[in-house]
Design an enzyme around this catalytic site. Structure first.
Site, PDB file in Angstrom:
ATOM      1  N   ALA A   1      -5.141   5.529  -5.164  1.00 54.68           N
ATOM      2  CA  ALA A   1      -6.032   6.960  -4.656  1.00 54.68           C
ATOM      3  C   ALA A   1      -6.126   7.956  -6.116  1.00 54.68           C
ATOM      4  O   ALA A   1      -5.011   7.988  -6.514  1.00 54.68           O
ATOM      5  CB  ALA A   1      -5.449   7.748  -3.835  1.00 54.68           C
TER       6      ALA A   1
ATOM      7  N   HIS B   1       3.515   6.523   2.272  1.00 58.03           N
ATOM      8  CA  HIS B   1       4.010   5.296   1.741  1.00 58.03           C
ATOM      9  C   HIS B   1       5.135   4.684   2.425  1.00 58.03           C
ATOM     10  O   HIS B   1       6.082   5.534   2.602  1.00 58.03           O
ATOM     11  CB  HIS B   1       4.651   5.405   0.123  1.00 58.03           C
ATOM     12  CG  HIS B   1       3.513   5.839  -0.550  1.00 58.03           C
ATOM     13  ND1 HIS B   1       2.838   5.051  -1.634  1.00 58.03           N
ATOM     14  CD2 HIS B   1       2.871   7.049  -1.185  1.00 58.03           C
ATOM     15  CE1 HIS B   1       1.800   5.769  -2.312  1.00 58.03           C
ATOM     16  NE2 HIS B   1       2.090   7.011  -2.218  1.00 58.03           N
TER      17      HIS B   1
ATOM     18  N   ASN C   1     -10.681  12.507  -3.898  1.00 58.74           N
ATOM     19  CA  ASN C   1     -10.918  13.967  -4.254  1.00 58.74           C
ATOM     20  C   ASN C   1     -11.637  14.230  -5.464  1.00 58.74           C
ATOM     21  O   ASN C   1     -11.444  13.328  -6.345  1.00 58.74           O
ATOM     22  CB  ASN C   1      -9.888  14.861  -4.107  1.00 58.74           C
ATOM     23  CG  ASN C   1      -8.584  14.286  -4.997  1.00 58.74           C
ATOM     24  OD1 ASN C   1      -8.152  13.420  -4.930  1.00 58.74           O
ATOM     25  ND2 ASN C   1      -8.701  15.192  -6.150  1.00 58.74           N
TER      26      ASN C   1
ATOM     27  N   HIS D   1      -2.545  17.020  -0.833  1.00 62.07           N
ATOM     28  CA  HIS D   1      -2.150  15.545  -0.585  1.00 62.07           C
ATOM     29  C   HIS D   1      -2.837  15.117   0.913  1.00 62.07           C
ATOM     30  O   HIS D   1      -3.117  13.833   1.000  1.00 62.07           O
ATOM     31  CB  HIS D   1      -0.681  15.244  -0.432  1.00 62.07           C
ATOM     32  CG  HIS D   1      -0.447  13.732  -0.351  1.00 62.07           C
ATOM     33  ND1 HIS D   1      -0.476  12.843  -0.949  1.00 62.07           N
ATOM     34  CD2 HIS D   1       0.478  13.115   0.491  1.00 62.07           C
ATOM     35  CE1 HIS D   1      -0.091  11.669  -0.701  1.00 62.07           C
ATOM     36  NE2 HIS D   1       0.279  11.860   0.294  1.00 62.07           N
TER      37      HIS D   1
ATOM     38  N   SER E   1      -1.583   4.922  -2.218  1.00 56.85           N
ATOM     39  CA  SER E   1      -1.522   6.212  -1.020  1.00 56.85           C
ATOM     40  C   SER E   1      -2.518   6.136  -0.145  1.00 56.85           C
ATOM     41  O   SER E   1      -3.773   5.855  -0.427  1.00 56.85           O
ATOM     42  CB  SER E   1      -1.769   7.642  -1.726  1.00 56.85           C
ATOM     43  OG  SER E   1      -0.860   7.710  -2.471  1.00 56.85           O
TER      44      SER E   1
ATOM     45  N   TYR F   1       6.595  10.145 -11.282  1.00 57.07           N
ATOM     46  CA  TYR F   1       7.113  11.589 -10.757  1.00 57.07           C
ATOM     47  C   TYR F   1       8.280  11.620  -9.666  1.00 57.07           C
ATOM     48  O   TYR F   1       8.914  12.927  -9.512  1.00 57.07           O
ATOM     49  CB  TYR F   1       5.804  12.189 -10.101  1.00 57.07           C
ATOM     50  CG  TYR F   1       5.040  11.667  -8.958  1.00 57.07           C
ATOM     51  CD1 TYR F   1       5.769  11.964  -7.581  1.00 57.07           C
ATOM     52  CD2 TYR F   1       4.034  10.988  -8.973  1.00 57.07           C
ATOM     53  CE1 TYR F   1       5.250  11.433  -6.423  1.00 57.07           C
ATOM     54  CE2 TYR F   1       3.665  10.608  -7.720  1.00 57.07           C
ATOM     55  CZ  TYR F   1       4.180  10.815  -6.466  1.00 57.07           C
ATOM     56  OH  TYR F   1       3.643  10.254  -5.241  1.00 57.07           O
ATOM     57  N   GLU F   2       8.644  10.585  -9.061  1.00 58.22           N
ATOM     58  CA  GLU F   2       9.590  10.401  -7.967  1.00 58.22           C
ATOM     59  C   GLU F   2      11.046  10.754  -8.880  1.00 58.22           C
ATOM     60  O   GLU F   2      12.270  10.893  -8.083  1.00 58.22           O
ATOM     61  CB  GLU F   2       9.585   9.376  -7.023  1.00 58.22           C
ATOM     62  CG  GLU F   2       8.392   9.465  -6.113  1.00 58.22           C
ATOM     63  CD  GLU F   2       8.491   8.261  -5.323  1.00 58.22           C
ATOM     64  OE1 GLU F   2       9.036   8.173  -4.223  1.00 58.22           O
ATOM     65  OE2 GLU F   2       7.635   6.985  -5.656  1.00 58.22           O
TER      66      GLU F   2
ATOM     67  N   MET G   1      -1.657   9.484 -10.807  1.00 59.59           N
ATOM     68  CA  MET G   1      -0.111   9.304 -11.158  1.00 59.59           C
ATOM     69  C   MET G   1       0.441   8.118 -10.814  1.00 59.59           C
ATOM     70  O   MET G   1       1.476   7.958 -10.544  1.00 59.59           O
ATOM     71  CB  MET G   1       0.495  10.318 -10.036  1.00 59.59           C
ATOM     72  CG  MET G   1      -0.234  11.824 -10.012  1.00 59.59           C
ATOM     73  SD  MET G   1       0.659  12.917  -8.910  1.00 59.59           S
ATOM     74  CE  MET G   1      -0.392  14.288  -8.756  1.00 59.59           C
ATOM     75  N   SER G   2       0.047   7.080 -10.815  1.00 58.49           N
ATOM     76  CA  SER G   2       0.391   5.720 -10.743  1.00 58.49           C
ATOM     77  C   SER G   2      -0.498   4.587 -11.648  1.00 58.49           C
ATOM     78  O   SER G   2      -0.982   4.911 -12.624  1.00 58.49           O
ATOM     79  CB  SER G   2       0.273   5.169  -9.236  1.00 58.49           C
ATOM     80  OG  SER G   2      -0.976   4.895  -9.003  1.00 58.49           O
TER      81      SER G   2
ATOM     82  N   HIS H   1       6.880   5.689  -7.873  1.00 61.13           N
ATOM     83  CA  HIS H   1       6.117   6.670  -8.902  1.00 61.13           C
ATOM     84  C   HIS H   1       7.045   7.084  -9.972  1.00 61.13           C
ATOM     85  O   HIS H   1       8.253   7.612  -9.525  1.00 61.13           O
ATOM     86  CB  HIS H   1       5.292   7.797  -8.170  1.00 61.13           C
ATOM     87  CG  HIS H   1       4.509   7.194  -7.203  1.00 61.13           C
ATOM     88  ND1 HIS H   1       4.655   6.875  -5.650  1.00 61.13           N
ATOM     89  CD2 HIS H   1       2.963   7.204  -7.238  1.00 61.13           C
ATOM     90  CE1 HIS H   1       3.537   6.691  -5.300  1.00 61.13           C
ATOM     91  NE2 HIS H   1       2.369   6.911  -6.055  1.00 61.13           N
TER      92      HIS H   1
HETATM   93  N1  HPA Z   1      -4.959  14.127  -9.478  1.00 57.53           N
HETATM   94  C1  HPA Z   1      -3.678  13.250  -9.933  1.00 57.53           C
HETATM   95  N2  HPA Z   1      -3.670  12.086  -9.019  1.00 57.53           N
HETATM   96  C2  HPA Z   1      -4.236  11.948  -7.857  1.00 57.53           C
HETATM   97  C3  HPA Z   1      -5.272  12.851  -7.498  1.00 57.53           C
HETATM   98  C4  HPA Z   1      -5.892  14.035  -8.361  1.00 57.53           C
HETATM   99  O1  HPA Z   1      -6.728  14.766  -8.312  1.00 57.53           O
HETATM  100  N3  HPA Z   1      -6.141  12.353  -6.582  1.00 57.53           N
HETATM  101  C5  HPA Z   1      -5.138  11.536  -5.968  1.00 57.53           C
HETATM  102  N4  HPA Z   1      -4.041  11.283  -6.817  1.00 57.53           N
END
Ligand code: HPA
Length: 272
Positions: free
Chosen positions: A113, A61, A235, A247, A30, A85-86, A211-212, A83
């Site tokens: 990320a 993306h 973050n 996001h 990302s 989750y998609e 998540m990847s 991903h």
């Molecule tokens: N959690 C999960 N996936 C992420 C995060 C997070 O805090 N930041 C960027 N991708």
């Protein structure tokens, strides 16, 4: 059609287009797709034109393969990844890695990320992934094992190549860049974690969460490719700071560190 047939069709399709044989695969997370824009003499293939490739659906993306040279190295970059989750299966998520292997790629640099779990981390930090925890409890290697692709039981004790980690550490020192090292925890998403989940991850030794990456790494290791993983801490994970997660913040942070990220990966490419 079997997985083997799909890999064969897709890699032949790509091979016919490409002028050069890529040696290093780049999977860009990302907000980190900008690295692909730095590739010299790029040949761009949109995912939508590639047989058997799913189409990426997430904001931030793109969805194209970019092939060319970066610091003189022949690379194939995935600008945008698939991903879990998609809603894609693990096989779909990791299919491009199978194709990379079939194209003759031996090394993959996987980026993402991630949320910072280790409280010493700060948004904007880059982290070398030393190890991971698979908290999605699914595995792309489940089901029939194709021995042409790899072993039934894959050793994950050195999933992240030690020599590449060393290079990544040395390069950070060389360019005087602060670098973190740690364990990446894979959660399925698409919800961000709860504060209780983050406490658990911290307790279990996770330094970052995302998540990847883990599915792709499992398949790369199965394929006996060398892996380097770099997370951009975008973050602090849920509950660490008293602020909501979104996001936009993830993309903002990756934008902020993109120049540093680009020069770091380029310098690494010079040394591998
Ligand atoms: N959690 C999960 N996936 C992420 C995060 C997070 O805090 N930041 C960027 N991708």
């Amino acid at each position: 059609m079997t997985l083997l047939e799909k890999i064969e069709q897709t890699s032949s399709y790509i091979q016919e287009i490409l002028k050069d044989k890529p040696k290093v695969g780049l999977i860009l997370g990302s907000g980190l797709g900008v690295l692909a824009d730095e590739i010299d003499n790029p040949q761009i293939i949109p995912y939508s034109e590639i047989p058997h490739f799913p189409v990426s659906t997430v904001e931030g993306h793109a969805g194209e393969l970019v092939c060319g040279t970066l610091k003189g190295k022949h690379v194939l970059a995935m600008k945008g990844r698939f991903h879990y989750y998609e809603g894609y299966t693990m096989e779909e998520v990791t299919f491009p890695v199978r194709v990379m292997k079939a194209l003759g790629i031996g090394t993959v640099i996987v980026t993402n990320a991630a949320g910072g779990v280790n409280t010493e981390f700060e948004p904007g930090d880059l982290m070398i992934i030393e190890d991971h925890i698979n908290f999605a409890f699914d595995n792309p290697l489940m089901g029939k094992n194709h021995s042409q692709l790899g072993k039934r039981f894959t050793d994950m004790s050195n999933a992240y190549n030690k020599d590449l980690i060393k290079v990544a550490e040395e390069v950070a020192e060389l360019i005087r860049m602060k670098i973190r090292k740690g364990t990446y925890t894979f959660m399925s998403g698409p919800t961000y974690e709860t504060p209780a989940e983050i406490k658990m991850i911290k307790f279990l030794g996770g330094d970052a969460v995302g998540m990847s990456t883990v599915p792709e790494v499992m398949v790369a290791v199965h394929s006996e490719m060398k892996v380097l993983g770099i997370s951009c801490i975008s973050n602090m994970a849920a509950g660490i700071l008293d602020q909501p997660l979104n996001h936009e913040e993830v993309i903002e942070t990756t934008q902020m560190v993109k120049a540093q990220f680009i020069s770091y990966i380029k310098q690494i490419l010079l040394k591998i």
